[in-house]
Design a protein around this motif. Sequence first.
Motif, PDB file in Angstrom:
ATOM      1  N   ALA A   1       0.862  -1.183   0.000  1.00 19.65           N
ATOM      2  CA  ALA A   1       0.000   0.000   0.000  1.00 19.65           C
ATOM      3  C   ALA A   1       0.896   1.230   0.000  1.00 19.65           C
ATOM      4  O   ALA A   1       2.058   1.166   0.420  1.00 19.65           O
ATOM      5  N   SER A   2       0.368   2.350  -0.433  1.00 18.51           N
ATOM      6  CA  SER A   2       1.141   3.587  -0.395  1.00 18.51           C
ATOM      7  C   SER A   2       1.379   3.996   1.057  1.00 18.51           C
ATOM      8  O   SER A   2       0.604   3.645   1.963  1.00 18.51           O
ATOM      9  N   ALA A   3       2.423   4.761   1.274  1.00 19.78           N
ATOM     10  CA  ALA A   3       2.844   5.110   2.631  1.00 19.78           C
ATOM     11  C   ALA A   3       1.745   5.820   3.423  1.00 19.78           C
ATOM     12  O   ALA A   3       1.638   5.637   4.640  1.00 19.78           O
TER      13      ALA A   3
ATOM     14  N   ILE B   1       4.660  -2.528   2.797  1.00 18.32           N
ATOM     15  CA  ILE B   1       5.603  -2.163   1.747  1.00 18.32           C
ATOM     16  C   ILE B   1       4.980  -1.069   0.891  1.00 18.32           C
ATOM     17  O   ILE B   1       3.875  -1.236   0.365  1.00 18.32           O
ATOM     18  N   ASP B   2       5.672   0.053   0.772  1.00 12.19           N
ATOM     19  CA  ASP B   2       5.213   1.162  -0.054  1.00 12.19           C
ATOM     20  C   ASP B   2       5.575   0.851  -1.506  1.00 12.19           C
ATOM     21  O   ASP B   2       6.722   1.027  -1.929  1.00 12.19           O
TER      22      ASP B   2
ATOM     23  N   GLU C   1      11.453  -7.995  -4.272  1.00  8.91           N
ATOM     24  CA  GLU C   1      12.819  -8.086  -3.775  1.00  8.91           C
ATOM     25  C   GLU C   1      12.872  -8.192  -2.251  1.00  8.91           C
ATOM     26  O   GLU C   1      13.868  -8.649  -1.692  1.00  8.91           O
ATOM     27  N   LEU C   2      11.801  -7.775  -1.586  1.00  8.31           N
ATOM     28  CA  LEU C   2      11.814  -7.686  -0.127  1.00  8.31           C
ATOM     29  C   LEU C   2      11.139  -8.856   0.577  1.00  8.31           C
ATOM     30  O   LEU C   2      11.436  -9.125   1.743  1.00  8.31           O
ATOM     31  N   VAL C   3      10.239  -9.542  -0.104  1.00  4.34           N
ATOM     32  CA  VAL C   3       9.430 -10.569   0.559  1.00  4.34           C
ATOM     33  C   VAL C   3       9.798 -11.955   0.057  1.00  4.34           C
ATOM     34  O   VAL C   3       9.934 -12.184  -1.144  1.00  4.34           O
ATOM     35  N   ARG C   4       9.926 -12.880   1.007  1.00  4.74           N
ATOM     36  CA  ARG C   4      10.195 -14.281   0.686  1.00  4.74           C
ATOM     37  C   ARG C   4       9.458 -15.182   1.668  1.00  4.74           C
ATOM     38  O   ARG C   4       9.063 -14.775   2.748  1.00  4.74           O
TER      39      ARG C   4
END
Length: 313
Positions: free
Chosen positions: A177-179, A194-195, A203-206
């Motif tokens: 979602a947006s910040a 995550i913005d 790249e950030l989630v696993r």
Amino acid sequence: MTETMRIVHQETLGGPDVLRLIETERPAPEPTEILVEVRAAGVNPVDWKVRQEGRWLTPPFAVGWDVSGVVAAVAPGESRLSVGDEVYGMPRFPAPAGGYAEYVTGSSRHFALKPKSLDHVAAAALPLAALTAWQALVDIAQVGAGHRVLIHAAAGGVGHLAVQIAKAHGAYVIGTASAAKHEVLHELGADELIDYTVQDFAELVRDVDVVLDLIGGEYEDRSLPTLRPGGLLINVVNPFDVEQTATKAAAVGARGTAVLVAPDHAALERLAALAEEGKLRPLIAATFPLEKAAKAHELGESSRTTGKIVLTT
């Protein structure tokens, strides 16, 4: 009770301007059905997609499925609900229900008693969106304690309810979602946000157990690497593309499926219980009177809202 009613109707497909408020004969419930005097009607993306494209319906028709109101009449064969009961539901979906109206009819099993802690506006915001989230996360994914769930468009109509439903079942919830929407999503139970405007979730989630894809398009492909082996990707945007989703997921050692929401009074009762426990709270982005349905659609199609848009009668 009058013999006529107001309803939002359309003769052709097109933009919001095709929606017209007309007066027509009040419907009568068939055997096993109820007549509901509508106090509020929820607005969902499927409404404007059907309005514009028809999808499975051919005009003329009346859009709208989410309603909250009071039982005004009960047909023979119905014993679950009584005249005067406050109810909410999603009658007839995906067949036309004409929810943007002063009265609707439908099977009693498409309705449940309205949560007492919610007014009719809040209750009308729930059925289609909350049932979509419930059927995806609870019925299909069987989300439970310790599961990691990634929800795209977490602040949207389905998304913000999915966050709460997943959290109520013990999941660790990650949302995109947006910040500007992070604070309220944290309040609703999101653990990690995550913005998407400045960060790449891929790249950030696993190692997530479930991805609830409420955006579609490239998000489906980009979500696949976030899944753990055997994880599940649920396609909500294009439910008829289930084979394609399953094939893509299988190629990376995961599972893929889709959900097309269906009426379910038992799930509505469980959602009402969550609301009564303070674990499910619909966010209302805006309300409009019935005659302003076109304005409600314009706002919804802007994709800038948090939560749900609701019409009042």
